[in-house]
Design a protein around this motif. Structure first.
Motif, PDB file in Angstrom:
ATOM      1  N   MET A   1      11.597  24.670  -4.441  1.00  0.00           N
ATOM      2  CA  MET A   1      11.311  24.042  -5.731  1.00  0.00           C
ATOM      3  C   MET A   1      11.174  25.120  -6.816  1.00  0.00           C
ATOM      4  O   MET A   1      10.472  26.104  -6.621  1.00  0.00           O
ATOM      5  CB  MET A   1       9.999  23.256  -5.603  1.00  0.00           C
ATOM      6  N   ASN A   2      11.841  24.903  -7.946  1.00  0.00           N
ATOM      7  CA  ASN A   2      11.780  25.881  -9.039  1.00  0.00           C
ATOM      8  C   ASN A   2      10.624  25.609  -9.981  1.00  0.00           C
ATOM      9  O   ASN A   2      10.492  24.494 -10.505  1.00  0.00           O
ATOM     10  CB  ASN A   2      13.057  25.787  -9.883  1.00  0.00           C
ATOM     11  N   VAL A   3       9.821  26.625 -10.208  1.00  0.00           N
ATOM     12  CA  VAL A   3       8.833  26.580 -11.292  1.00  0.00           C
ATOM     13  C   VAL A   3       9.460  27.318 -12.470  1.00  0.00           C
ATOM     14  O   VAL A   3       9.861  28.486 -12.342  1.00  0.00           O
ATOM     15  CB  VAL A   3       7.514  27.272 -10.869  1.00  0.00           C
ATOM     16  N   GLY A   4       9.595  26.649 -13.612  1.00  0.00           N
ATOM     17  CA  GLY A   4      10.267  27.240 -14.774  1.00  0.00           C
ATOM     18  C   GLY A   4       9.278  27.775 -15.791  1.00  0.00           C
ATOM     19  O   GLY A   4       8.278  27.124 -16.107  1.00  0.00           O
ATOM     20  N   ILE A   5       9.563  28.992 -16.281  1.00  0.00           N
ATOM     21  CA  ILE A   5       8.748  29.574 -17.363  1.00  0.00           C
ATOM     22  C   ILE A   5       9.607  29.484 -18.623  1.00  0.00           C
ATOM     23  O   ILE A   5      10.596  30.216 -18.773  1.00  0.00           O
ATOM     24  CB  ILE A   5       8.396  31.060 -17.094  1.00  0.00           C
ATOM     25  N   ALA A   6       9.208  28.599 -19.532  1.00  0.00           N
ATOM     26  CA  ALA A   6      10.038  28.332 -20.714  1.00  0.00           C
ATOM     27  C   ALA A   6       9.748  29.327 -21.827  1.00  0.00           C
ATOM     28  O   ALA A   6       8.631  29.842 -21.937  1.00  0.00           O
ATOM     29  CB  ALA A   6       9.770  26.915 -21.208  1.00  0.00           C
ATOM     30  N   LYS A   7      10.769  29.574 -22.644  1.00  0.00           N
ATOM     31  CA  LYS A   7      10.569  30.381 -23.853  1.00  0.00           C
ATOM     32  C   LYS A   7       9.920  29.473 -24.891  1.00  0.00           C
ATOM     33  O   LYS A   7      10.380  28.351 -25.112  1.00  0.00           O
ATOM     34  CB  LYS A   7      11.946  30.854 -24.340  1.00  0.00           C
ATOM     35  N   GLU A   8       8.838  29.954 -25.494  1.00  0.00           N
ATOM     36  CA  GLU A   8       8.141  29.140 -26.496  1.00  0.00           C
ATOM     37  C   GLU A   8       8.959  29.095 -27.785  1.00  0.00           C
ATOM     38  O   GLU A   8       9.524  30.115 -28.196  1.00  0.00           O
ATOM     39  CB  GLU A   8       6.755  29.739 -26.795  1.00  0.00           C
ATOM     40  N   ILE A   9       8.992  27.913 -28.426  1.00  0.00           N
ATOM     41  CA  ILE A   9       9.775  27.819 -29.657  1.00  0.00           C
ATOM     42  C   ILE A   9       8.907  27.514 -30.876  1.00  0.00           C
ATOM     43  O   ILE A   9       9.416  27.373 -31.971  1.00  0.00           O
ATOM     44  CB  ILE A   9      10.881  26.741 -29.538  1.00  0.00           C
ATOM     45  N   GLY A  10       7.586  27.410 -30.675  1.00  0.00           N
ATOM     46  CA  GLY A  10       6.700  27.124 -31.818  1.00  0.00           C
ATOM     47  C   GLY A  10       6.740  28.261 -32.830  1.00  0.00           C
ATOM     48  O   GLY A  10       6.926  29.419 -32.454  1.00  0.00           O
ATOM     49  N   PRO A  11       6.556  27.949 -34.128  1.00  0.00           N
ATOM     50  CA  PRO A  11       6.582  28.989 -35.144  1.00  0.00           C
ATOM     51  C   PRO A  11       5.469  30.011 -34.893  1.00  0.00           C
ATOM     52  O   PRO A  11       4.351  29.624 -34.547  1.00  0.00           O
ATOM     53  CB  PRO A  11       6.343  28.223 -36.461  1.00  0.00           C
ATOM     54  N   THR A  12       5.776  31.257 -35.039  1.00  0.00           N
ATOM     55  CA  THR A  12       4.853  32.402 -34.862  1.00  0.00           C
ATOM     56  C   THR A  12       4.295  32.522 -33.436  1.00  0.00           C
ATOM     57  O   THR A  12       3.371  33.291 -33.202  1.00  0.00           O
ATOM     58  CB  THR A  12       3.665  32.389 -35.853  1.00  0.00           C
ATOM     59  N   GLU A  13       4.820  31.757 -32.494  1.00  0.00           N
ATOM     60  CA  GLU A  13       4.310  31.843 -31.127  1.00  0.00           C
ATOM     61  C   GLU A  13       4.934  33.042 -30.415  1.00  0.00           C
ATOM     62  O   GLU A  13       6.161  33.120 -30.282  1.00  0.00           O
ATOM     63  CB  GLU A  13       4.636  30.553 -30.361  1.00  0.00           C
TER      64      GLU A  13
END
Ligand code: NAD
Length: 390
Positions: free
Chosen positions: A1-13
């Motif tokens: 099972m893959n656990v994904g670490i997403a790139k944050e897209i919130g402003p200034t995050e």
């Protein structure tokens, strides 16, 4: 099972949900880990470091979300402008999402998650218990915000913090007032003290007096019984009109004498209490500084503008909304440890196994089996639907 670490897209995050060290731990627990290319860049974590820790790199956002059965994130799902899709719609049906969902402020997103039968957990709903302490991301981020708020104040203040005895005479120390002596407030007290300021702290909970004094500050709160001011979880609760009046008078007198006021007061699930009205700002000394850490919940100061710095009545008022993100290395390190501990808490024999009888698991779960299961969020969602229909 893959656990994904997403790139944050919130402003200034600039933070990312997991570090390479955490990836090692997640792998050791039996998962495969997929990291979106560039996900750690804002926190100076390179793709190569994740690969060395055993993760695979997903070339793009769609690839990451479509191949992951669980996603670890910081911010709640947001619309992704480059894909023209909402992150909630990128999640696989039936997937698991762990992030700072703040569900009461994101009811529409919660509805989308329920519709997609996502099992979602909100890190900000972690119980304040000893058992959950190492998963307590709110405390981690508050610690960073409290520290950084003092640096912002020091940088803006037209004076120095410490008392200095020099050949050019003696400089009086600056007076710092911290409003709300919770996790952020206590860290702000300690930081301002280290910089040499004279520090006072105001809170409605009498239980904090000892902690405030042990950090070398003076407690200036109203004299209340513990049961009047604090709920069973240790959080502040709304006060009686009389107690509020007594406290306000005291607070306003102290604020008018301060060079710096740092406000951190919150009541969970409610807008931040309004503690510093415009009239008190007008009474403060010219050049004074306010840093309002409750800006994201509307602010403790009447003149705060969330996300902005404004000057009113010759007082600079900062309303930072994502302060932890301005210290991305340590904020990421702390958050990553918290979320990894939580993921491992949900894991048995190398897979996600939810024990709904467990307090930590049930208190943090917001949606599952197509339903909003967090009672306060469900009430708010139903209220919003009724209001829209009416
Ligand atoms: P918070 O962010 O909810 O609030 C910050 C502070 O503002 C609190 O001290 C609160 O009393 C104060 N406040 C609220 N309304 C106010 C008002 N009208 N006037 C003045 N002050 C007001 O609090 P927090 O930092 O999350 O901590 C809340 C409590 O939880 C504390 O007792 C803390 O020690 C406890 N805690 C326990 C654990 C644990 O046991 N694992 C972890 C973290 C925090």
């Amino acid at each position: 099972m893959n656990v994904g670490i997403a790139k944050e897209i919130g402003p200034t995050e600039r933070r990312v949900a997991a570090t390479p060290d955490s990836v090692r731990q997640i792998k050791a627990a039996g998962y495969d880990v997929l990291v979106e290319a560039g996900a750690g860049a804002g926190a100076y974590l390179e793709d190569r470091a994740y690969q060395e820790a055993g993760a695979s790199i997903a070339a793009g956002t769609a690839d990451l979300w479509s191949r992951s059965q669980a996603i670890l994130k910081i911010q709640p799902p947001l619309p992704n402008p480059s894909l023209r899709k909402h992150e909630a719609d990128l999640l696989n049906e039936g997937a698991t999402l762990i992030c700072m969902l703040r569900p009461l402020s994101h009811v529409d997103v919660v509805r989308m998650l329920a519709k997609r039968r996502v099992t979602s957990f909100s890190m900000d709903m972690m119980p304040r218990s000893t058992r959950a302490q190492r998963m307590d991301a709110l405390s981690s981020m508050s610690t960073i915000a409290g520290y950084k708020a003092v640096l912002i104040a020091g940088d803006t203040l037209p004076r120095l913090f410490p008392m200095l005895v020099t050949a050019a005479g003696t400089l009086a120390p600056s007076r710092v007032l911290i409003v709300g002596a919770g996790v952020a407030g206590l860290q702000a007290i300690a930081t301002a003290r280290r910089l040499g300021a004279v520090v006072e702290a105001y809170d409605v909970r009498p239980a904090v007096k000892e902690e405030v004094e042990s950090l070398g500050a003076t407690f200036v709160g109203p004299q209340l019984e513990e049961s009047e001011a604090q709920d069973a979880q240790g959080y502040a609760k709304p006060l009686s009109a009389e107690a509020q009046k007594q406290g306000m008078q005291m607070l306003h007198e102290r604020a008018a004498l301060a060079d710096v006021v740092i406000t951190t007061a919150r009541v969970p699930g409610l807008p931040a209490p309004r503690l510093i009205p415009a009239g008190v700002v007008a009474r403060m000394k010219p050049g004074s500084v306010i840093v309002d850490l409750a800006a994201d919940m509307g602010g403790n100061c009447e003149l705060t503008e969330p996300g902005e710095t404004v000057v009113r009545h010759n007082v600079t008022i900062h309303g930072p909304v994502r302060l932890a993100s301005t210290v991305p290395v340590h904020a990421t390190q702390m958050y990553s440890r918290n979320i990894t501990a939580f993921l491992l808490h949900l894991t048995k024999d190398g897979a996600l196994r939810f024990d709904w009888a467990d307090e930590i698991t049930s208190a943090t779960c917001v949606t599952r089996d197509g339903e909003i299961v967090n009672a306060a969020t469900r009430l708010r969602a139903e209220g919003a639907a009724t209001a829209a229909a009416g």
